[in-house]
Scaffold this active site. Structure first.
Site, PDB file in Angstrom:
ATOM      1  N   ARG A 130       0.980  -0.981  -0.118  1.00 23.82           N
ATOM      2  CA  ARG A 130      -0.271   0.202   0.487  1.00 23.82           C
ATOM      3  C   ARG A 130       0.945   1.518   0.173  1.00 23.82           C
ATOM      4  O   ARG A 130       0.566   2.259   0.059  1.00 23.82           O
ATOM      5  CB  ARG A 130      -1.322  -0.250   1.029  1.00 23.82           C
ATOM      6  CG  ARG A 130      -2.196   0.453   0.958  1.00 23.82           C
ATOM      7  CD  ARG A 130      -3.232   0.612   0.182  1.00 23.82           C
ATOM      8  NE  ARG A 130      -4.425   0.890   0.685  1.00 23.82           N
ATOM      9  CZ  ARG A 130      -5.265   1.534   0.176  1.00 23.82           C
ATOM     10  NH1 ARG A 130      -6.252   0.243   0.293  1.00 23.82           N
ATOM     11  NH2 ARG A 130      -6.401   1.911   0.490  1.00 23.82           N
ATOM     12  N   THR A 149     -16.144  14.414  -0.547  1.00 20.64           N
ATOM     13  CA  THR A 149     -16.816  14.373  -0.531  1.00 20.64           C
ATOM     14  C   THR A 149     -17.948  13.021  -0.162  1.00 20.64           C
ATOM     15  O   THR A 149     -17.097  12.563  -0.504  1.00 20.64           O
ATOM     16  CB  THR A 149     -17.510  15.615  -1.298  1.00 20.64           C
ATOM     17  OG1 THR A 149     -19.238  14.879  -1.395  1.00 20.64           O
ATOM     18  CG2 THR A 149     -17.771  13.984  -3.011  1.00 20.64           C
ATOM     19  N   HIS A 150     -18.599  13.674   1.237  1.00 18.79           N
ATOM     20  CA  HIS A 150     -19.132  12.028   1.343  1.00 18.79           C
ATOM     21  C   HIS A 150     -20.774  12.445   1.854  1.00 18.79           C
ATOM     22  O   HIS A 150     -21.187  13.081   2.526  1.00 18.79           O
ATOM     23  CB  HIS A 150     -19.117  11.490   3.199  1.00 18.79           C
ATOM     24  CG  HIS A 150     -19.007  11.157   3.820  1.00 18.79           C
ATOM     25  ND1 HIS A 150     -19.026   9.958   4.003  1.00 18.79           N
ATOM     26  CD2 HIS A 150     -20.112  10.797   5.137  1.00 18.79           C
ATOM     27  CE1 HIS A 150     -19.137   8.794   4.255  1.00 18.79           C
ATOM     28  NE2 HIS A 150     -19.967   9.602   4.841  1.00 18.79           N
ATOM     29  N   ASP A 189      -8.018  14.532   5.872  1.00 22.24           N
ATOM     30  CA  ASP A 189      -7.275  14.047   7.253  1.00 22.24           C
ATOM     31  C   ASP A 189      -6.894  12.428   7.241  1.00 22.24           C
ATOM     32  O   ASP A 189      -7.355  11.363   6.181  1.00 22.24           O
ATOM     33  CB  ASP A 189      -7.149  14.852   8.648  1.00 22.24           C
ATOM     34  CG  ASP A 189      -8.736  14.037   9.016  1.00 22.24           C
ATOM     35  OD1 ASP A 189      -8.932  12.733   8.723  1.00 22.24           O
ATOM     36  OD2 ASP A 189      -8.935  14.585   9.929  1.00 22.24           O
ATOM     37  N   GLY A 226      -8.369   9.866   9.125  1.00 22.33           N
ATOM     38  CA  GLY A 226      -9.357   8.987   9.342  1.00 22.33           C
ATOM     39  C   GLY A 226     -10.191   8.739   8.533  1.00 22.33           C
ATOM     40  O   GLY A 226      -9.769   9.349   7.607  1.00 22.33           O
TER      41      GLY A 226
END
Ligand code: GRF
Length: 222
Positions: free
Chosen positions: A86, A129-130, A162, A164
């Site tokens: 990753r 965007t969530h 960020d 999270g």
């Protein structure tokens, strides 16, 4: 109208030459790309303040890449499984995105978490965007979780990314009602309509003005 590169924001360093130009926007997508389409359409207007410099994805065969190609926008694909781990993928993605010299990077339905190196390379320039009102219902099932919880309103959130999951400082939010007979699909479609307008309005403003991030508080800069 364009990005004031030398404004004392995240887009330029103090002491940079003052040059007005459209903000260079790189959009990362993983799916149908209706949010991307809204940005591609908005960028046709020079007064909007931004240009879509490139569109990238973590997978091939998606409508989002086709939408970019139709607009003559360069595309790239960086798949996680092309790399040993990753962290190597994150480095490759960082380098590819950096090669397009972005002022703003929009994750628009990008279904991978970008890594530390990526965020360090583009401080306060990566936005996502969530489809929920953060901090409620983070993660990949926001509309379903809102429906299950029984909330009467939900919406969409544009935020600075960020480390999270959907936790970053909030740039803008839009509220959408939940109807009694909603399914996850009807609710998500209603959210997406509002989300697209929010994205266009705020990425345009960010391109023209820049943003200032102070702790969790985000403001436009002029
Ligand atoms: C959007 O609702 C976005 O918030 C979520 O996935 C959806 C992407 O839709 N992460 P599209 O690919 O832009 O049509």
């Amino acid at each position: 109208m364009g990005l004031l590169v030398a404004c004392p924001l995240q887009f330029g360093s103090e002491g940079d030459d003052v040059t007005e130009r459209p903000a260079r926007i790189v959009v990362l997508v993983s799916g149908s790309g209706t949010n991307l389409q809204a940005l591609l359409d908005a960028a046709q207007d020079p007064g909007w303040g931004g240009q879509i410099a490139a569109v990238g994805s973590d997978r091939d065969g998606i409508e989002g890449l086709v939408r970019a190609q139709r607009h003559g926008v360069p595309t790239f694909i960086e798949k996680v499984n092309q790399y040993a781990d990753r962290s190597d993928w994150d480095l490759a993605l960082t380098k590819t995105v950096a090669s397009h010299d972005p002022d703003v990077i929009v994750l628009a339905g990008f279904m991978k978490l970008v890594g530390d190196r990526f965020l360090r390379a583009f401080p306060n320039r990566v936005v996502n965007t969530h489809p929920a009102l953060c901090p409620a219902f983070p993660g990949t099932t926001g509309p379903a979780d809102a429906l299950d919880y029984g909330v009467k309103v939900t919406g969409a959130t544009l935020f600075v990314v960020d480390e999270g999951v959907d936790t970053g400082p909030i740039i803008a939010q839009v509220v959408v009602p939940v109807d009694d007979d909603d399914t996850v699909e009807t609710l998500h479609e209603r959210i997406k309509l509002a989300e697209r307008q929010m994205l266009v309005d705020n990425i345009g403003r960010m391109s023209r003005e820049g943003i200032r991030v102070a702790g969790r508080r985000v403001s436009f800069s002029r």
